[in-house]
Design a protein around this motif. Structure first.
Motif, PDB file in Angstrom:
ATOM      1  N   SER A 129       0.831  -1.204   0.000  1.00  0.00           N
ATOM      2  CA  SER A 129       0.000   0.000   0.000  1.00  0.00           C
ATOM      3  C   SER A 129       0.865   1.253   0.000  1.00  0.00           C
ATOM      4  O   SER A 129       1.905   1.321   0.660  1.00  0.00           O
ATOM      5  CB  SER A 129      -0.900   0.014   1.237  1.00  0.00           C
ATOM      6  OG  SER A 129      -1.651   1.214   1.281  1.00  0.00           O
ATOM      7  N   SER A 130       0.421   2.245  -0.748  1.00  0.00           N
ATOM      8  CA  SER A 130       1.121   3.533  -0.770  1.00  0.00           C
ATOM      9  C   SER A 130       0.377   4.554   0.092  1.00  0.00           C
ATOM     10  O   SER A 130       0.693   5.746   0.059  1.00  0.00           O
ATOM     11  CB  SER A 130       1.236   4.049  -2.210  1.00  0.00           C
ATOM     12  OG  SER A 130      -0.055   4.187  -2.787  1.00  0.00           O
ATOM     13  N   SER A 131      -0.590   4.060   0.854  1.00  0.00           N
ATOM     14  CA  SER A 131      -1.389   4.939   1.707  1.00  0.00           C
ATOM     15  C   SER A 131      -1.017   4.748   3.170  1.00  0.00           C
ATOM     16  O   SER A 131      -1.305   3.707   3.768  1.00  0.00           O
ATOM     17  CB  SER A 131      -2.883   4.640   1.511  1.00  0.00           C
ATOM     18  OG  SER A 131      -3.659   5.325   2.480  1.00  0.00           O
ATOM     19  N   ALA A 132      -0.361   5.755   3.749  1.00  0.00           N
ATOM     20  CA  ALA A 132       0.020   5.676   5.153  1.00  0.00           C
ATOM     21  C   ALA A 132      -1.213   5.611   6.051  1.00  0.00           C
ATOM     22  O   ALA A 132      -1.216   4.943   7.088  1.00  0.00           O
ATOM     23  CB  ALA A 132       0.883   6.881   5.536  1.00  0.00           C
ATOM     24  N   SER A 133      -2.270   6.286   5.649  1.00  0.00           N
ATOM     25  CA  SER A 133      -3.489   6.289   6.459  1.00  0.00           C
ATOM     26  C   SER A 133      -4.123   4.901   6.501  1.00  0.00           C
ATOM     27  O   SER A 133      -4.666   4.475   7.528  1.00  0.00           O
ATOM     28  CB  SER A 133      -4.494   7.307   5.918  1.00  0.00           C
ATOM     29  OG  SER A 133      -4.864   6.987   4.594  1.00  0.00           O
ATOM     30  N   GLU A 134      -4.059   4.178   5.394  1.00  0.00           N
ATOM     31  CA  GLU A 134      -4.610   2.821   5.337  1.00  0.00           C
ATOM     32  C   GLU A 134      -3.821   1.894   6.264  1.00  0.00           C
ATOM     33  O   GLU A 134      -4.396   1.080   6.999  1.00  0.00           O
ATOM     34  CB  GLU A 134      -4.575   2.300   3.905  1.00  0.00           C
ATOM     35  CG  GLU A 134      -5.261   0.951   3.728  1.00  0.00           C
ATOM     36  CD  GLU A 134      -5.257   0.492   2.273  1.00  0.00           C
ATOM     37  OE1 GLU A 134      -6.136  -0.314   1.914  1.00  0.00           O
ATOM     38  OE2 GLU A 134      -4.383   0.943   1.504  1.00  0.00           O
ATOM     39  N   ILE A 135      -2.504   2.019   6.238  1.00  0.00           N
ATOM     40  CA  ILE A 135      -1.658   1.205   7.111  1.00  0.00           C
ATOM     41  C   ILE A 135      -1.915   1.560   8.571  1.00  0.00           C
ATOM     42  O   ILE A 135      -2.029   0.684   9.440  1.00  0.00           O
ATOM     43  CB  ILE A 135      -0.170   1.404   6.763  1.00  0.00           C
ATOM     44  CG1 ILE A 135       0.101   1.000   5.311  1.00  0.00           C
ATOM     45  CG2 ILE A 135       0.716   0.587   7.713  1.00  0.00           C
ATOM     46  CD1 ILE A 135       1.482   1.352   4.807  1.00  0.00           C
ATOM     47  N   ASN A 136      -2.022   2.853   8.841  1.00  0.00           N
ATOM     48  CA  ASN A 136      -2.253   3.298  10.214  1.00  0.00           C
ATOM     49  C   ASN A 136      -3.604   2.838  10.751  1.00  0.00           C
ATOM     50  O   ASN A 136      -3.751   2.580  11.948  1.00  0.00           O
ATOM     51  CB  ASN A 136      -2.155   4.822  10.295  1.00  0.00           C
ATOM     52  CG  ASN A 136      -0.744   5.291  10.570  1.00  0.00           C
ATOM     53  OD1 ASN A 136      -0.098   4.826  11.503  1.00  0.00           O
ATOM     54  ND2 ASN A 136      -0.249   6.200   9.750  1.00  0.00           N
ATOM     55  N   GLU A 137      -4.577   2.755   9.879  1.00  0.00           N
ATOM     56  CA  GLU A 137      -5.891   2.272  10.308  1.00  0.00           C
ATOM     57  C   GLU A 137      -5.799   0.822  10.797  1.00  0.00           C
ATOM     58  O   GLU A 137      -6.369   0.453  11.828  1.00  0.00           O
ATOM     59  CB  GLU A 137      -6.890   2.377   9.161  1.00  0.00           C
ATOM     60  CG  GLU A 137      -8.303   1.950   9.567  1.00  0.00           C
ATOM     61  CD  GLU A 137      -9.297   2.086   8.422  1.00  0.00           C
ATOM     62  OE1 GLU A 137     -10.464   1.691   8.612  1.00  0.00           O
ATOM     63  OE2 GLU A 137      -8.906   2.590   7.347  1.00  0.00           O
ATOM     64  N   ALA A 138      -5.052  -0.002  10.043  1.00  0.00           N
ATOM     65  CA  ALA A 138      -4.857  -1.400  10.444  1.00  0.00           C
ATOM     66  C   ALA A 138      -4.052  -1.489  11.732  1.00  0.00           C
ATOM     67  O   ALA A 138      -4.340  -2.311  12.610  1.00  0.00           O
ATOM     68  CB  ALA A 138      -4.161  -2.168   9.325  1.00  0.00           C
ATOM     69  N   ILE A 139      -3.051  -0.621  11.861  1.00  0.00           N
ATOM     70  CA  ILE A 139      -2.248  -0.594  13.087  1.00  0.00           C
ATOM     71  C   ILE A 139      -3.131  -0.234  14.282  1.00  0.00           C
ATOM     72  O   ILE A 139      -2.986  -0.790  15.380  1.00  0.00           O
ATOM     73  CB  ILE A 139      -1.074   0.396  12.942  1.00  0.00           C
ATOM     74  CG1 ILE A 139      -0.032  -0.168  11.969  1.00  0.00           C
ATOM     75  CG2 ILE A 139      -0.440   0.692  14.297  1.00  0.00           C
ATOM     76  CD1 ILE A 139       1.093   0.792  11.640  1.00  0.00           C
ATOM     77  N   GLY A 140      -4.050   0.705  14.068  1.00  0.00           N
ATOM     78  CA  GLY A 140      -4.962   1.093  15.138  1.00  0.00           C
ATOM     79  C   GLY A 140      -5.834  -0.071  15.590  1.00  0.00           C
ATOM     80  O   GLY A 140      -6.115  -0.229  16.791  1.00  0.00           O
ATOM     81  N   LYS A 141      -6.281  -0.907  14.639  1.00  0.00           N
ATOM     82  CA  LYS A 141      -7.085  -2.082  14.985  1.00  0.00           C
ATOM     83  C   LYS A 141      -6.247  -3.074  15.794  1.00  0.00           C
ATOM     84  O   LYS A 141      -6.732  -3.677  16.768  1.00  0.00           O
ATOM     85  CB  LYS A 141      -7.608  -2.748  13.710  1.00  0.00           C
ATOM     86  CG  LYS A 141      -8.548  -1.875  12.884  1.00  0.00           C
ATOM     87  CD  LYS A 141      -9.860  -1.642  13.585  1.00  0.00           C
ATOM     88  CE  LYS A 141     -10.806  -0.786  12.740  1.00  0.00           C
ATOM     89  NZ  LYS A 141     -11.114  -1.350  11.414  1.00  0.00           N
ATOM     90  N   ALA A 142      -4.994  -3.249  15.394  1.00  0.00           N
ATOM     91  CA  ALA A 142      -4.101  -4.145  16.139  1.00  0.00           C
ATOM     92  C   ALA A 142      -3.833  -3.600  17.539  1.00  0.00           C
ATOM     93  O   ALA A 142      -3.715  -4.360  18.504  1.00  0.00           O
ATOM     94  CB  ALA A 142      -2.787  -4.330  15.378  1.00  0.00           C
ATOM     95  N   ASN A 143      -3.736  -2.289  17.639  1.00  0.00           N
ATOM     96  CA  ASN A 143      -3.518  -1.659  18.945  1.00  0.00           C
ATOM     97  C   ASN A 143      -4.695  -1.932  19.881  1.00  0.00           C
ATOM     98  O   ASN A 143      -4.513  -2.254  21.065  1.00  0.00           O
ATOM     99  CB  ASN A 143      -3.336  -0.158  18.756  1.00  0.00           C
ATOM    100  CG  ASN A 143      -2.682   0.506  19.951  1.00  0.00           C
ATOM    101  OD1 ASN A 143      -1.602   0.124  20.374  1.00  0.00           O
ATOM    102  ND2 ASN A 143      -3.340   1.514  20.507  1.00  0.00           N
ATOM    103  N   ALA A 144      -5.919  -1.847  19.329  1.00  0.00           N
ATOM    104  CA  ALA A 144      -7.119  -2.131  20.124  1.00  0.00           C
ATOM    105  C   ALA A 144      -7.155  -3.604  20.534  1.00  0.00           C
ATOM    106  O   ALA A 144      -7.553  -3.938  21.658  1.00  0.00           O
ATOM    107  CB  ALA A 144      -8.363  -1.767  19.329  1.00  0.00           C
ATOM    108  N   LEU A 145      -6.734  -4.484  19.640  1.00  0.00           N
ATOM    109  CA  LEU A 145      -6.681  -5.911  19.947  1.00  0.00           C
ATOM    110  C   LEU A 145      -5.739  -6.174  21.117  1.00  0.00           C
ATOM    111  O   LEU A 145      -6.069  -6.921  22.042  1.00  0.00           O
ATOM    112  CB  LEU A 145      -6.223  -6.694  18.710  1.00  0.00           C
ATOM    113  CG  LEU A 145      -5.890  -8.175  18.928  1.00  0.00           C
ATOM    114  CD1 LEU A 145      -7.132  -8.938  19.366  1.00  0.00           C
ATOM    115  CD2 LEU A 145      -5.300  -8.774  17.653  1.00  0.00           C
ATOM    116  N   CYS A 146      -4.573  -5.540  21.078  1.00  0.00           N
ATOM    117  CA  CYS A 146      -3.593  -5.733  22.154  1.00  0.00           C
ATOM    118  C   CYS A 146      -4.095  -5.165  23.477  1.00  0.00           C
ATOM    119  O   CYS A 146      -3.742  -5.665  24.548  1.00  0.00           O
ATOM    120  CB  CYS A 146      -2.266  -5.093  21.772  1.00  0.00           C
ATOM    121  SG  CYS A 146      -1.372  -6.028  20.500  1.00  0.00           S
TER     122      CYS A 146
END
Length: 211
Positions: A176-193
């Motif tokens: 992906s060339s979209s930092a916002s898209e990657i960050n959205e997934a990171i945010g979901k992983a953060n909530a999981l943790c």
């Protein structure tokens, strides 16, 4: 510097600190450009970051998720051993209880006190096996409210969620060339943790100590 709002990884780092504090320090040394972000007390989301920084942060998240998944798998293996041990002890207790009951009936018919004493000892042993089976079947740490079976089920769900977001973040960071898209997934992983931290971190630590 231009970019998009950074996604938080504070819960991810907090979980790693609880499970393996030395690994967090190693991550800071290996990723000096984002060392200040590898901090459980830092909530990101206001400062912009570049795609390059986001991808490096994603690499850290993937590594932490991989180590957490490994700890969950180890805890599941421990839970399976406990479940098998509990079943074997329960079977032994049931067999001894049956033998004790048969001996009692026999002693009444024969009028032999020695047989009655032996029957009482067998019945006591059956009770002992049952008590031990309940202990073995409890979660590590002796929680009366959480059985090994319940732990197994919750950890299995956690592993599936971890794998889902680890794979998603790895694919996005590579393609992906979209930092916002990657960050959205990171945010979901953060909530999981955050959820793992609240529900399972103490269990994972205890399981590691017993291994």
């Amino acid at each position: 510097m231009g970019g998009v709002a950074a996604g938080p990884i504070n819960e991810i780092i907090a979980l790693q600190e609880k499970l393996n504090r030395s690994a967090v320090e190693r991550l800071r040394q290996e990723h000096p450009s984002i060392a200040d972000q590898i901090n459980a007390s830092r909530w990101m989301g206001e400062e912009p970051e570049s795609l390059e920084i986001t991808r490096e942060k994603a690499a850290v998240v993937v590594e932490v998720l991989e180590s957490t998944e490994k700890r969950c798998a180890e805890a599941i293996a421990s839970g399976i051993r406990r479940i098998k041990g509990q079943r074997q002890l329960r079977l032994a207790a049931d067999l001894l209880a049956l033998l004790g009951a048969s001996s009692v009936v026999g002693s009444l018919g024969l009028g032999r006190p020695t047989v009655a004493i032996i029957a009482a000892v067998i019945t006591l042993a059956a009770s002992g096996f049952k008590m031990v089976s309940e202990f073995v079947g409890s979660a590590p740490g002796g929680s009366a409210n959480l059985t090994a079976q319940a732990v197994y089920e919750r950890l299995s769900v956690a592993i599936l969620d971890i794998r889902t977001w680890r794979t998603e973040i790895r694919i996005l960071s590579r393609h992906s060339s979209s930092a916002s898209e990657i960050n959205e997934a990171i945010g979901k992983a953060n909530a999981l943790c955050r959820g793992i931290m609240a529900d399972l971190s103490s269990l994972l630590i205890k399981t590691s100590e017993l291994a």
